[in-house]
Design a protein around this motif. Structure first.
Motif, PDB file in Angstrom:
ATOM      1  N   GLY A 221       0.676  -1.278   0.096  1.00  0.00           N
ATOM      2  CA  GLY A 221      -0.001   0.029  -0.056  1.00  0.00           C
ATOM      3  C   GLY A 221       0.782   1.133  -0.009  1.00  0.00           C
ATOM      4  O   GLY A 221       2.161   1.162  -0.014  1.00  0.00           O
ATOM      5  N   GLU A 222       0.264   2.376   0.422  1.00  0.00           N
ATOM      6  CA  GLU A 222       0.719   3.558   0.194  1.00  0.00           C
ATOM      7  C   GLU A 222       0.431   4.409   1.494  1.00  0.00           C
ATOM      8  O   GLU A 222      -0.681   4.339   1.835  1.00  0.00           O
ATOM      9  N   LEU A 223       1.357   5.188   2.232  1.00  0.00           N
ATOM     10  CA  LEU A 223       1.054   6.048   3.034  1.00  0.00           C
ATOM     11  C   LEU A 223       1.662   7.425   2.922  1.00  0.00           C
ATOM     12  O   LEU A 223       2.657   7.532   2.585  1.00  0.00           O
ATOM     13  N   LEU A 224       0.914   8.394   3.593  1.00  0.00           N
ATOM     14  CA  LEU A 224       1.654   9.983   3.458  1.00  0.00           C
ATOM     15  C   LEU A 224       1.454  10.233   4.810  1.00  0.00           C
ATOM     16  O   LEU A 224       0.230  10.443   5.257  1.00  0.00           O
ATOM     17  N   TRP A 225       2.692  11.168   5.227  1.00  0.00           N
ATOM     18  CA  TRP A 225       2.765  11.750   6.423  1.00  0.00           C
ATOM     19  C   TRP A 225       3.458  13.049   6.338  1.00  0.00           C
ATOM     20  O   TRP A 225       4.380  13.089   6.293  1.00  0.00           O
ATOM     21  N   GLY A 226       2.477  14.025   6.035  1.00  0.00           N
ATOM     22  CA  GLY A 226       3.210  15.471   5.814  1.00  0.00           C
ATOM     23  C   GLY A 226       3.915  15.372   4.286  1.00  0.00           C
ATOM     24  O   GLY A 226       3.379  14.940   3.356  1.00  0.00           O
ATOM     25  N   THR A 227       5.032  15.392   4.458  1.00  0.00           N
ATOM     26  CA  THR A 227       6.032  15.254   3.333  1.00  0.00           C
ATOM     27  C   THR A 227       6.721  13.953   3.253  1.00  0.00           C
ATOM     28  O   THR A 227       7.573  13.843   2.341  1.00  0.00           O
ATOM     29  N   THR A 228       6.426  12.896   4.162  1.00  0.00           N
ATOM     30  CA  THR A 228       6.937  11.854   4.117  1.00  0.00           C
ATOM     31  C   THR A 228       6.045  10.787   3.343  1.00  0.00           C
ATOM     32  O   THR A 228       4.980  10.461   3.706  1.00  0.00           O
ATOM     33  N   TYR A 229       6.337  10.249   2.105  1.00  0.00           N
ATOM     34  CA  TYR A 229       5.471   9.454   1.296  1.00  0.00           C
ATOM     35  C   TYR A 229       6.195   7.980   1.376  1.00  0.00           C
ATOM     36  O   TYR A 229       7.359   7.905   1.129  1.00  0.00           O
ATOM     37  N   LEU A 230       5.453   6.913   1.834  1.00  0.00           N
ATOM     38  CA  LEU A 230       5.883   5.693   1.992  1.00  0.00           C
ATOM     39  C   LEU A 230       5.385   4.751   0.649  1.00  0.00           C
ATOM     40  O   LEU A 230       3.881   4.773   0.648  1.00  0.00           O
ATOM     41  N   ALA A 231       6.096   4.152  -0.188  1.00  0.00           N
ATOM     42  CA  ALA A 231       5.595   3.337  -1.123  1.00  0.00           C
ATOM     43  C   ALA A 231       5.950   1.910  -0.434  1.00  0.00           C
ATOM     44  O   ALA A 231       7.015   1.394  -0.767  1.00  0.00           O
TER      45      ALA A 231
END
Length: 660
Positions: A221-231
């Motif tokens: 999946g994908e996660l976004l926290w502020g400017t931190t994007y996790l692929a």
């Protein structure tokens, strides 16, 4: 039981009106029940209506609930009722309830989605809830109890939860949950998830003090926290999160664990303030392989700096500490690391050491590299000794790095991380010392310039994506001097970087200059300026340029036939009369007294000027001696892209003027 005592001799109707029913899970207002059983029938009809069901602990409210079902007697102590239930304007669903002396079972169904409830008389305070392919939007109210800003957008879940509700004790929900394709966003868009698959165990206690523990794994999946994007792609991530919340306070996260095997491990704790903004953070981080870290975790940060395609290698670990929403301490340690910009702007190899930041006790650290490049130019080994205190990071001493036969001197550097609303800031002083321009020209694929490049920028500061440089650069080129001042850059690492500068030329040897550009041959000395130069994406969009020859005793001023031809082909210029055009082919060069040309660029149009007006045109070359040659320009507005193409063609020898 009253209905059974009446027997089956004739139809019976039983009604009840209840103002309010209170339980540990929900409150029911204005409840009406009607039971109709025809005489001799094997089943009756039950209708239950509730004006409002309110479950504060779970966050659900239902208005105008209406359930009709067929009531059947299974045995002397068992009953079942199955029928359609509606609430307000929502689509109808199927609700079935079975009751016996020991248990109560209920199931709510809509298509393939099932919500089952089971209660046992032996454990009246515990209710088991089974979820099958439940749309996650059904759980929005429950999520809002713990996280009001989050909005569920997609996904479905399976779960087997136990809900324990005891008077004067927190509501407890525990059990395994499986998520598929989960997606959510916060109202401000700062946190989001998409296509998230997870298998987790949940243990939540909701009351005046909320305690939640989530442990399990993510499966892509994908996660976004502020400017931190996790692929996350399809990698398995082990995680554990503990959370606690007290009325009127922010959330505390005393336990954080994230393990992406072979790529990244994070352990620590965090705390949010009453506005759910990050207030405290303690993390330790290990990254044994920096290669996949870019796409998996750093693309958001690197993309903001214009480095989204940078290649990483090596290993890193570090720690981070925040207090009061401000960065207190940080330490990044590199081992055998390398960085390579995809656009070839820079690279570093053999990065080792650490960079440590402290807001209190002074600390020293140092980072060194074995080699690198800057726009294709080889950099020698270097070392940056740092000292940090008061939240700032600065050089302990000046540093010299070998470059093209000279040196790049970093005289001072101070970095202030984004500690407050002003954001990050960077100040530094840099100087160039005797850099070989010939080697620089070769590395940058420029014409074969000669000379040395020296100069200094005593102080430069970077903030809000703008770099302002005090001082200037001075180059010794073609026997003269080129000075650059008023330097500033916007978005130097972002999209469409912008550069502004003023340039002054003094006593440039025209023979060397025109030879370097293959522009015929002109002898003499050239002065001039390029004021208010503005480059966007490294292409000129505005300037006000004026170039003019400067007479010097003993310096001949001659212009070759080839230079005259190239000048006329570029600028749509003409000879002063037809006789000159006929005679030019008989001479190799000509004397001139002055040469001058100006261009003010705006909106892709160059407004041209020369030494003096001449009828409908202007003088570009003022002749001298015999034969006397004067060149005029007539086109005062020139399309800039066309002019650039002509200059490039002349420099490559692809365009020649034809002389009749």
């Amino acid at each position: 039981m009253l209905m059974l005592a009446c027997g089956h001799a004739q139809a019976r109707t039983l009604t009840a009106q209840i103002d309010r029913i209170d339980s540990a899970i929900a409150e029911l207002d204005n409840v009406s029940v009607r039971l109709f059983w025809p005489a001799g029938a094997r089943h009756g009809e039950l209708r239950l209506r509730v004006r409002r069901i309110d479950s504060p602990s779970l966050g659900y409210i239902f208005d105008d609930l209406d359930w009709r079902c067929r009531l059947q007697r299974k045995d002397s102590l068992a009953w079942a009722c199955d029928g359609e239930v509606r609430s307000g304007s929502a689509a109808p669903m199927q609700l079935s309830i079975a009751v016996d002396a020991m248990d109560i079972d209920a199931e709510l169904a809509s298509g393939a989605s099932r919500l089952g409830v089971h209660r046992e008389a032996a454990a009246p305070d515990a209710t088991r809830i089974d979820l099958t392919r439940i749309p996650l939007v059904w759980t929005q109210a429950l999520l809002s109890q713990a996280w009001p800003a989050a909005v569920i957008g997609a996904g479905e879940a399976d779960a087997r939860l136990t809900v324990r509700a005891v008077d004067d004790q927190p509501l407890r929900i525990s059990g395994p949950v499986a998520l598929r394709g989960a997606g959510l966003d916060t109202e401000d868009g700062s946190i989001a998830a998409a296509d998230l698959d997870a298998t987790i165990d949940v243990d939540a206690r909701l009351g005046d003090a909320d305690l939640i523990l989530v442990e399990g794994r993510l499966d892509g999946g994908e996660l976004l926290w502020g400017t931190t994007y996790l692929a996350l792609e399809q990698r398995r991530i082990d995680l554990r999160v503990g959370a606690a919340h007290h009325e009127g306070e922010g959330w505390a996260l005393p336990e954080l664990y994230w393990n992406d095997p072979g790529i990244l491990t994070v352990e620590g704790s965090a705390g949010l303030n009453a506005d759910n903004e990050l207030d405290a953070l303690d993390l330790s981080v290990r990254a044994p392989n920096l290669g996949p870290l870019r796409d998996g975790y750093l693309s958001g940060w690197l993309g903001m700096a214009g480095l989204g395609e940078m290649t990483l290698a090596g290993a890193a670990d570090g720690s981070l500490r925040m207090r009061g929403g401000q960065l207190a301490e940080a330490d990044l340690r590199l081992s055998g690391a390398s960085l390579k910009d995809a656009d070839g702007r820079f690279s570093f190899a053999g990065l080792d050491g650490n960079v440590e930041l402290s807001s209190n006790t002074p600390v020293n650290s140092a980072l060194h590299w074995s080699g690198g490049t800057l726009h294709g130019m080889a950099l020698g080994p270097g070392r940056l000794p740092f000292r940090s205190e008061g939240g700032n990071l600065q050089l302990r001493e000046a540093v010299a790095v070998p470059l093209l036969g000279g040196n790049v001197l970093l005289n001072h550097l101070l970095l202030r991380p984004p500690l407050d609303a002003d954001g990050a800031a960077l100040r530094f002083g840099v100087a160039l010392e005797d850099v070989d321009v010939a080697r620089l020209s070769e590395a940058l694929d420029w014409p074969a310039f000669a000379g040395t490049l020296s100069g200094s920028i005593p102080d430069a500061h970077y903030r809000d994506e703008k770099l302002i440089l005090d001082g200037g650069l001075e180059m010794q080129l073609f026997g003269g001097r080129v000075g650059v001042s008023a330097l500033s850059m916007e978005r130097p690492f972002g999209v469409l970087p912008t550069l502004s500068a003023d340039i002054v030329l003094d006593d440039i040897d025209l023979t060397a200059l025109t030879g370097a550009f293959d522009f015929g041959s002109i002898s003499g000395k050239l002065d001039g300026s390029i004021a208010e130069l503005r480059l966007v994406g490294w292409e000129a969009v505005a300037f006000d340029a004026w170039l003019v020859t400067d007479r010097h005793r003993g310096v001949r001023q001659r212009i070759s036939q080839r230079a005259v031809q190239d000048l006329t082909s570029v600028g749509n210029a003409s000879f002063v009369n037809s006789l000159q055009s006929q005679l030019i082919g008989f001479f190799d060069d000509f004397g001139y007294s002055r040469l001058g040309i100006g261009c003010k660029l705006a909106n892709e149009v160059c407004t041209m000027q020369g030494l003096a007006p001449a009828g409908d045109g202007f003088v570009l070359v003022e002749g001298s001696g015999v034969p006397r040659l004067t060149v005029l320009g007539f086109n005062r507005r020139v399309d800039w892209p066309t002019l650039v193409e002509r200059l490039a063609a002349v420099g490559k020898g692809e365009v020649k003027a034809v002389v009749d």
